[in-house]
Design a protein around this motif. Structure first.
Motif, mmCIF file in Angstrom:
data_model
loop_
_atom_site.group_PDB
_atom_site.id
_atom_site.type_symbol
_atom_site.label_atom_id
_atom_site.label_comp_id
_atom_site.label_asym_id
_atom_site.label_seq_id
_atom_site.Cartn_x
_atom_site.Cartn_y
_atom_site.Cartn_z
ATOM 1 N N ARG A 140 15.572 3.853 -14.581
ATOM 2 C CA ARG A 140 14.775 2.897 -13.799
ATOM 3 C C ARG A 140 13.789 3.625 -12.901
ATOM 4 N NH1 ARG A 140 19.114 4.031 -11.225
ATOM 5 N NH2 ARG A 140 19.206 4.179 -8.954
ATOM 6 N N CYS A 141 14.154 4.845 -12.469
ATOM 7 C CA CYS A 141 13.246 5.640 -11.611
ATOM 8 C C CYS A 141 11.943 5.924 -12.345
ATOM 9 C CB CYS A 141 13.912 6.951 -11.204
ATOM 10 S SG CYS A 141 15.362 6.715 -10.157
ATOM 11 N N MET A 145 8.874 6.780 -10.164
ATOM 12 C CA MET A 145 9.597 7.516 -9.116
ATOM 13 C C MET A 145 10.117 8.860 -9.625
ATOM 14 S SD MET A 145 11.648 4.258 -7.501
ATOM 15 C CE MET A 145 12.650 5.250 -6.425
ATOM 16 N N ASN A 170 19.818 6.277 -14.807
ATOM 17 C CA ASN A 170 18.785 6.615 -13.827
ATOM 18 C C ASN A 170 17.367 6.345 -14.333
ATOM 19 O OD1 ASN A 170 20.395 7.714 -11.640
ATOM 20 N ND2 ASN A 170 20.945 9.292 -13.081
ATOM 21 N N CYS A 196 13.756 10.724 -15.272
ATOM 22 C CA CYS A 196 15.090 10.160 -15.337
ATOM 23 C C CYS A 196 16.114 11.199 -14.897
ATOM 24 C CB CYS A 196 15.421 9.727 -16.759
ATOM 25 S SG CYS A 196 14.424 8.374 -17.348
ATOM 26 N N ALA A 239 16.695 12.672 -5.870
ATOM 27 C CA ALA A 239 15.715 12.086 -4.956
ATOM 28 C C ALA A 239 15.268 13.067 -3.906
ATOM 29 C CB ALA A 239 16.270 10.845 -4.301
ATOM 30 N N SER A 271 25.092 9.644 -5.726
ATOM 31 C CA SER A 271 24.306 9.314 -6.907
ATOM 32 C C SER A 271 25.201 9.260 -8.136
ATOM 33 C CB SER A 271 23.200 10.353 -7.128
ATOM 34 O OG SER A 271 23.747 11.539 -7.643
#
Length: 105
Positions: A92-93, A98, A90, A101, A105, A2
């Motif tokens: 976009r998560c 999801m 990050n 930020c 995961a 990551s």
């Protein structure tokens, strides 16, 4: 791997940034002149500093750094910028529902 786990390897035998910038500036006649004008030093002073025969007074540090294109900042500020980069890379998560930020995961 990551974004958070990525590291950047640094060369072990790296010249300190101030020394490198000063050596490069001294080698360039225009940049050397800018140092002399900014600090009020005579033309022999930069080489005397690099040879370890003299030092730099506190009131000349900011002027010297400015002349060679360097700035000084705090570790805390650099940590803040690094954390912002991690979050930004990050985020976009969060936009895709999801999680937060930078969350693992």
């Amino acid at each position: 791997m990551s974004t958070v786990e990525q590291t950047i390897s640094l060369a072990i035998a790296r010249m300190p940034i101030v020394e490198k910038a000063l050596r490069e500036a001294i080698a360039d006649p225009k940049k050397k002149q800018a140092i002399l004008e900014a600090t009020g030093w005579d033309p022999t002073m930069p080489s005397q500093i690099l040879a370890g025969r003299t030092g730099i007074t506190l009131e000349k540090l900011d002027k010297l750094f400015s002349a060679i294109g360097l700035v000084v900042t705090t570790v805390g500020y650099m940590d803040y910028l690094a954390e912002g980069n991690v979050i930004g890379s990050n985020c976009r998560c969060a936009r895709m529902s999801m999680g937060a930020c930078g969350a693992a995961a």
